[in-house]
Design an enzyme around this catalytic site. Structure first.
Site, short mmCIF file in Angstrom:
data_model
loop_
_atom_site.label_atom_id
_atom_site.label_comp_id
_atom_site.label_asym_id
_atom_site.label_seq_id
_atom_site.Cartn_x
_atom_site.Cartn_y
_atom_site.Cartn_z
N CYS A 2 -4.16 -9.95 -6.24
CA CYS A 2 -4.14 -9.48 -7.57
C CYS A 2 -5.91 -9.44 -7.71
O CYS A 2 -6.71 -10.29 -6.81
CB CYS A 2 -4.21 -10.66 -8.62
N ARG A 27 -7.40 -3.81 -3.36
CA ARG A 27 -6.98 -5.35 -3.13
C ARG A 27 -5.04 -5.22 -3.21
O ARG A 27 -4.09 -5.85 -2.35
CB ARG A 27 -7.39 -5.88 -3.77
N TRP A 76 -0.83 -7.34 -8.49
CA TRP A 76 0.12 -7.19 -7.24
C TRP A 76 1.47 -8.27 -7.29
O TRP A 76 1.20 -9.38 -7.07
CB TRP A 76 -0.12 -7.61 -6.15
N ASN A 100 -5.20 -14.40 -10.64
CA ASN A 100 -4.87 -14.71 -9.47
C ASN A 100 -4.44 -16.06 -8.47
O ASN A 100 -5.18 -16.84 -8.61
CB ASN A 100 -6.10 -13.72 -9.19
N GLY A 101 -3.59 -15.64 -7.85
CA GLY A 101 -2.51 -16.66 -7.26
C GLY A 101 -1.29 -17.16 -7.87
O GLY A 101 -0.35 -16.35 -8.07
N GLU A 480 -2.50 -2.40 18.34
CA GLU A 480 -2.99 -2.34 17.19
C GLU A 480 -2.34 -0.92 16.51
O GLU A 480 -2.53 -0.69 15.28
CB GLU A 480 -4.40 -2.87 17.29
N LYS A 484 -0.97 0.27 12.76
CA LYS A 484 -1.95 1.60 12.21
C LYS A 484 -0.98 2.05 11.91
O LYS A 484 -1.00 2.98 10.47
CB LYS A 484 -2.89 1.87 12.38
N GLU A 487 1.31 1.44 9.07
CA GLU A 487 0.93 1.61 7.70
C GLU A 487 1.23 2.87 6.71
O GLU A 487 1.05 2.37 5.28
CB GLU A 487 -0.62 0.40 8.03
N HIS A 503 13.72 -2.58 30.52
CA HIS A 503 14.58 -3.63 30.24
C HIS A 503 15.53 -3.82 29.44
O HIS A 503 15.75 -4.46 28.53
CB HIS A 503 13.58 -4.88 30.65
N LYS A 602 -4.30 -5.29 0.17
CA LYS A 602 -5.47 -6.06 1.08
C LYS A 602 -6.02 -7.22 1.25
O LYS A 602 -5.96 -7.75 2.45
CB LYS A 602 -7.00 -5.46 0.72
O1 M6R Z 1 -8.06 -11.03 6.11
P1 M6R Z 1 -7.78 -10.14 7.23
O2 M6R Z 1 -8.37 -9.77 7.97
O3 M6R Z 1 -7.18 -12.18 6.82
O4 M6R Z 1 -6.03 -9.75 6.95
C1 M6R Z 1 -5.00 -10.30 7.78
C2 M6R Z 1 -4.31 -8.75 7.91
O5 M6R Z 1 -3.48 -8.84 6.45
C3 M6R Z 1 -4.61 -7.96 7.76
O6 M6R Z 1 -5.16 -7.18 8.98
C4 M6R Z 1 -3.44 -6.88 7.13
O7 M6R Z 1 -2.61 -6.62 8.69
C5 M6R Z 1 -4.23 -5.43 8.00
N1 M6R Z 1 -3.56 -4.19 6.13
C6 M6R Z 1 -4.00 -4.38 8.81
O8 M6R Z 1 -4.31 -3.53 8.35
#
Ligand code: M6R
Length: 607
Positions: A2, A27, A76, A100-101, A480, A484, A487, A503, A602
């Site tokens: 949020c 976000r 969110w 937010n929270g 990674e 990516k 996502e 395996h 985010k």
């Molecule tokens: O803000 P942070 O680095 O703590 O966030 C951690 C993960 O939520 C963040 O890296 C997430 O995996 C990304 N969307 C990856 O691209």
């Protein structure tokens, strides 16, 4: 997650609030709304969906608003599905709030309020706060806020307006982030500074249980007893350009291209006379010599940066490093002692699980070091030591440049630690630092030739499944690459240690299935190539990321993307760039909203 905004000034505020909300779109959200002082009433407009399709459309159907103060929100969904009714602001005719929270004890409060005759409309935890404020409000907003805050448990940043207190915004926070912006004759609240950069770079950080009161005379701050608090004014070092796309189709692509500069900004102040120098955060050679174990705790991409860090620190520093996702670490009763260093890595500095892991590590007596991008964020403030990465604002949900500078910090850390512990010579340390300093220019070279990544993306776009494989540092990196791609393209992919394939997982290979291999590490190159051949034999289409000087033959690779030469240990910084570009181009080719992938936020401020 949020986003909160608020504005008090002399201009009509509806457009200002909407624009500020758009700056927080990154976000992640599924509905948006505003509440303003219109005439003698509180006017709320809110809608499910994207800001332009929901809120802006609804606003265009209204008589134009003339209010000069109000609050806004991007939601969110956590409690209750995305819907108009569950959207914020939430309230009644006399109080309206944005939140937010998560209010953890909302059920208990809701039962109490129902017993007092309140009727609930939404499924949100936020509505309990709005109604509790209403219950306690007897004409004194501060009294109502203090009594409400004393009863609610969990995390919250709240923007609150009372009909009786025209053009005045109250704000309070516990855990969730909130800043108060100071402009010329106008004041703002926002979840982060990017929301207000159109107007000002000056802001105050609201601390836990502090109450802000914003009106036409500016912002004032109070504790729960009504005492005035004097606060330091901060100035953002992010400008508007950094928060805009600058000609790129998506922030993700822009941020991939910003990586060389982000590395320069992050490493330059921490290199002194050709040697690493992290003393600014309190990491002395004595401390580095004293640690028995190192833990790296983080989530998602930040955790993947920690995995590369582990390989590098263990290889040259010869000290055990355990890397763990924060959501596991915090609940598994880990064995951590006061001789250990726990490193928390986070772009946002607000990730709930990573912060909980930090608290746990501190409770267990370990020293804590935060590697964080967002200045003044929760994790940065609460850790014993902090190293800020200087990536600037990262607005694409898929992290790229933040990961890159997290790697840069891990390299400096590993070099300094290895040197302090006599595990490498000064000469070796200098040569590694030099290699790191050369990295931005090498990455620029990779970025000059996106064609091969574009071609690879064209081979993935129709795939339903694929694998990433590698060994050692290449394996850490392939994790990674796989995240990516998932996502932003929504294609299912897994990352596997190349030697582990036979395996079990090799059974997944079918005719034409893409496999992306990372094969940059000299010591395991031949082994990796054998694994690449194994999947080719079973029908895989092999895309291989390799160094220019050592590439697999056509009996293994169908398509090769090369990266320039550097030390093996530094290779992840170069090899990750094609992986980022492949993910980006695949997502774009599929027509996805690359910057705001479905279901993702985010900064993940709930566990
Ligand atoms: O803000 P942070 O680095 O703590 O966030 C951690 C993960 O939520 C963040 O890296 C997430 O995996 C990304 N969307 C990856 O691209």
């Amino acid at each position: 997650m949020c986003g909160i905004v608020g504005f008090v000034g002399k201009k009509a505020c509806a457009d200002i609030l909407v624009k500020a909300l758009k700056r927080l779109e990154y976000r992640g959200y599924d509905s948006a709304g505003i509440a303003v002082f219109e005439g003698d009433s509180l006017k709320t407009v809110k809608a499910k969906g994207k800001i332009d399709e929901g809120l802006v459309r609804k606003l265009s159907e209204e008589t134009p608003l003339t209010a000069t103060a109000g609050i806004g929100h991007t939601r969110w969904a956590t409690h209750g599905e995305p819907s108009d009714i569950n959207s914020h602001p939430i309230g009644n005719g006399r109080i309206s709030i944005v939140h937010n929270g998560i209010i953890e004890n909302y059920r208990k409060i809701k039962e109490f309020l129902i017993s007092k005759g309140y009727v609930f409309e939404s499924e949100t935890d936020t509505e309990t706060v709005a109604k509790l404020l209403d219950y306690y409000y007897k004409g004194d907003p501060m009294e109502a806020i203090v009594k409400t805050a004393a009863e609610i448990e969990g995390s919250f940043a709240l923007g609150i307006i009372f009909k009786d207190f025209k053009n005045t915004i109250f704000a309070i926070r516990r855990e969730s982030p909130l800043i108060v912006g100071k402009g010329e004759g106008e004041s703002f609240i926002a979840s982060d500074v990017t929301a207000i950069l159109d107007h000002t770079k000056d802001y105050y950080l609201l601390e836990h249980n502090e109450i802000a009161r914003l009106d036409e005379n500016g912002a004032r701050f109070f504790d729960f007893n009504g005492n005035v608090i004097e606060k330091a004014l901060h100035t953002a070092d992010w400008d508007l350009d950094a928060a805009e796309k600058g000609g790129y189709k998506f922030f993700m692509l822009k941020e991939i291209h910003e990586q060389p500069e982000a590395i320069r900004k992050t490493i330059t102040p921490r290199i002194s006379d050709g040697m690493p120098d992290l003393s600014e955060c309190g990491l002395t050679p004595e401390k580095l010599r004293g640690y028995k174990n190192i833990f790296v705790v983080a989530c998602g991409t930040a955790m993947h940066a920690g995995l590369v860090g582990k390989y590098v620190v263990e290889r040259i520093g010869r000290i055990p490093v355990t890397v763990e996702v924060a959501s596991e670490f915090r609940y598994r009763n880990p064995i951590v002692s006061p001789d250990d260093l726990v490193i928390l890595v986070s772009q946002s500095g607000e990730t709930a699980d990573t912060h909980a892991a930090l608290t746990l590590a501190k409770d267990m007596g370990a020293e804590t070091l935060a590697i964080v991008n967002a200045k003044g964020s929760k994790i940065a403030r609460d850790a014993d030591m902090v190293i800020y990465t200087h990536a600037g604002p990262e607005l694409a949900v898929a992290s790229t440049k933040a990961y890159m500078v997290q790697l840069a910090v891990f390299y400096l850390f590993a070099f300094e630690l290895a040197w302090a512990r006599n595990a490498i010579s000064e000469e070796k340390c200098r040569s590694l630092v030099k290699g790191l300093e050369e990295m931005p220019a090498l990455i620029e070279k990779v970025l000059e030739k996106p064609d091969s990544s574009q071609f690879a993306a064209s081979k993935l776009v129709a795939a339903e499944n694929l694998l990433y494989i590698g060994r050692g540092l290449d394996y850490a990196l392939s994790m990674e690459g796989s995240l990516k791609l998932k996502e932003v393209s929504y294609i299912h992919s897994e990352s596997y240690a190349a030697g582990e394939l036979k395996h079990g997982t090799i059974s997944l290979i079918t005719e034409g299935m893409p496999v992306i291999s990372v094969a940059t590490q000299t010591d395991v190159f031949d082994k990796t190539v054998s694994n690449i051949k194994e999947v080719k034999t079973r029908g895989a289409y092999n895309i291989v990321v390799a160094r220019e000087s050592r590439q697999p033959g056509s009996d293994a690779a169908d398509f090769i993307i090369t990266v320039p030469e550097t030390d093996d240990i530094l290779m992840p910084m170069l090899a990750v760039v094609p992986l980022q570009l492949i993910a980006y181009y695949t997502g774009d080719l599929k027509g996805n909203d690359v910057d705001k992938p479905r279901n993702l936020a985010k900064s993940v401020t709930v566990e």
